[in-house]
Design a protein around this motif. Structure first.
Motif, mmCIF file in Angstrom:
data_model
loop_
_atom_site.group_PDB
_atom_site.id
_atom_site.type_symbol
_atom_site.label_atom_id
_atom_site.label_comp_id
_atom_site.label_asym_id
_atom_site.label_seq_id
_atom_site.Cartn_x
_atom_site.Cartn_y
_atom_site.Cartn_z
ATOM 1 N N ILE A 1 -6.508 139.007 -28.924
ATOM 2 C CA ILE A 1 -5.288 138.815 -29.896
ATOM 3 C C ILE A 1 -4.305 138.165 -29.216
ATOM 4 O O ILE A 1 -3.758 138.942 -28.064
ATOM 5 N N ASP A 2 -4.112 136.843 -29.199
ATOM 6 C CA ASP A 2 -2.822 136.235 -28.648
ATOM 7 C C ASP A 2 -1.463 136.391 -29.063
ATOM 8 O O ASP A 2 -1.385 136.953 -30.180
ATOM 9 N N ASP A 3 -0.649 136.312 -28.191
ATOM 10 C CA ASP A 3 0.991 136.206 -28.608
ATOM 11 C C ASP A 3 1.280 137.501 -29.538
ATOM 12 O O ASP A 3 2.117 137.694 -30.064
ATOM 13 N N PHE A 4 0.608 138.816 -28.959
ATOM 14 C CA PHE A 4 0.874 140.050 -29.553
ATOM 15 C C PHE A 4 2.631 140.402 -29.261
ATOM 16 O O PHE A 4 2.691 140.596 -28.213
ATOM 17 N N ILE B 1 -10.461 130.518 -24.075
ATOM 18 C CA ILE B 1 -9.935 129.178 -24.947
ATOM 19 C C ILE B 1 -9.084 129.836 -26.125
ATOM 20 O O ILE B 1 -9.379 130.701 -26.627
ATOM 21 N N ASN B 2 -8.051 128.784 -26.203
ATOM 22 C CA ASN B 2 -7.273 129.114 -27.541
ATOM 23 C C ASN B 2 -7.717 128.476 -28.653
ATOM 24 O O ASN B 2 -8.219 127.384 -28.732
ATOM 25 N N LEU B 3 -7.781 129.397 -29.735
ATOM 26 C CA LEU B 3 -8.305 128.621 -30.893
ATOM 27 C C LEU B 3 -7.181 128.799 -32.099
ATOM 28 O O LEU B 3 -6.435 129.796 -32.214
ATOM 29 N N ILE C 1 -6.994 133.924 -30.181
ATOM 30 C CA ILE C 1 -6.398 133.874 -31.348
ATOM 31 C C ILE C 1 -5.289 134.636 -31.474
ATOM 32 O O ILE C 1 -5.144 135.804 -31.343
ATOM 33 N N THR C 2 -4.247 133.710 -32.198
ATOM 34 C CA THR C 2 -2.906 134.444 -32.323
ATOM 35 C C THR C 2 -3.010 135.580 -33.532
ATOM 36 O O THR C 2 -3.865 135.646 -34.333
ATOM 37 N N GLU C 3 -2.001 136.673 -33.323
ATOM 38 C CA GLU C 3 -2.165 137.802 -34.019
ATOM 39 C C GLU C 3 -2.094 137.380 -35.463
ATOM 40 O O GLU C 3 -2.543 138.048 -36.455
#
Ligand code: C2E
Ligand code: MG
Ligand code: MG
Ligand code: MG
Length: 283
Positions: free
Chosen positions: A181-184, A119-121, A153-155
């Motif tokens: 860590i998303d969108d690293f 799930i994206n937060l 969760i985006t970096e």
């Protein structure tokens, strides 16, 4: 014309700006009713083991089925939801729906292979006062093991985290929930930060692998990033894999997990059990 109108020579409002403001307030008003009106839906995109194509997780991706405008992608409303605080309500809905879906999958098919729900937060959601309680309760209510939930969760959030966020993140880890860590690679990606990030896994942003096939230097760059992630003791998933070449190259670099149109598009929940049983692609 601004000049002709006054000596200040400043035109504060352009008609387009007014349009944009109107558009935003319209979206805000409509988004407020969208949750109760049942206009939100989740699609699920597989996360796979690169070599076998085996599905090890699914990422919930939010869609807004607007009665007049049709389907709206999160890029057009998440930002507004964050600014207006509506993101709390959206996030709550996503969490409840995603975990209720996990329960439905388990019920209808108890022999399904084990997999995680991602799930994206949003940044702001880490400061939702009831977040921890809500996650714990919703997991319990649906009989889902915390280890089967991964929060992306985006970096940029992780880098600028204050003590409030820090506390929530460590309590989430205590709970047994996975943190990714998303969108690293899109934010500041400071190397020294990587080791101190409170996460287990990293999702490398799709922009990094865009030109990889044709550009040897980009290949080296991606390989170095993957090594860096592994040196920090984290495991990497690469997103946005669209071709067999990309998948093959990434696998050769030691990357184990991936996601992208090559392996599977975001699809409605009903299509997921089949994908869990038979890998769509293998290399
Ligand atoms: P993200 O978490 O980085 O998700 C990846 C995005 O790339 C998704 O777009 C997905 O549909 C798309 N994608 C997946 N594979 C490929 C591929 O092979 N090629 C290309 N070109 N694109 C691919 P989507 O669904 O429009 O979501 C955009 C962003 O909106 C997400 O980026 C995430 O940051 C945010 N988002 C989505 N759902 C939620 C949600 O429930 N809550 C919050 N807070 N944010 C969400
Ligand atoms: Mg994501
Ligand atoms: Mg991304
Ligand atoms: Mg993202």
């Amino acid at each position: 014309q601004a000049k002709a109108r006054g000596r200040n020579n400043v035109q504060l409002f352009h008609p387009e700006m007014l349009d944009a403001v109107r558009e935003r307030s319209r979206i805000t008003a409509e988004l407020r009713t969208a949750v109760a009106g049942g206009e939100l839906a989740l699609l699920y995109q597989p996360v796979v083991e690169l070599g076998s194509g085996k599905v090890i997780g699914v990422e919930a991706l939010l869609r807004w089925h607007h009665p007049v405008r049709g389907t709206i992608l999160p890029g057009s409303f998440i930002g507004i939801a964050e600014e207006t605080g509506l993101i709390f309500e959206l996030g709550r809905w996503v969490l409840h729906e995603g975990l209720a879906q996990m329960r439905r999958w388990n019920r209808s098919d108890p022999d399904l292979p084990d997999f995680c729900l991602h799930i994206n937060l949003s940044a702001a959601e880490l400061l939702r006062p009831d977040l921890l309680e809500d996650i714990r309760d919703t997991l319990a209510r649906n009989g889902v093991d915390p280890r089967r939930l991964v929060l992306e969760i985006t970096e940029t959030v992780l880098m600028s985290r204050g003590t409030g966020e820090e506390q929530v993140l460590s309590r989430l880890r205590e709970l047994g929930v996975g943190l990714q860590i998303d969108d690293f690679g899109t934010g500041y990606s400071s190397i020294s930060y990587l080791r101190s990030l409170p996460a287990d896994t990293v999702k490398v942003d799709q922009s990094l692998i865009k030109d990889m096939e044709s550009d040897p230097r980009q290949q080296q760059f991606v390989a170095a990033i993957l090594q860096l992630i592994s040196a920090a003791g984290l495991s990497a998933t690469v997103e946005g894999i669209e071709t067999a070449e990309q998948a093959t190259q990434l696998q050769a670099m030691g990357c184990l997990h991936g996601q992208g149109y090559f392996y599977g598009y975001p699809v409605p929940a009903a299509r997921i059990p089949d994908q869990l049983r038979r890998p769509a692609r293998r290399l």
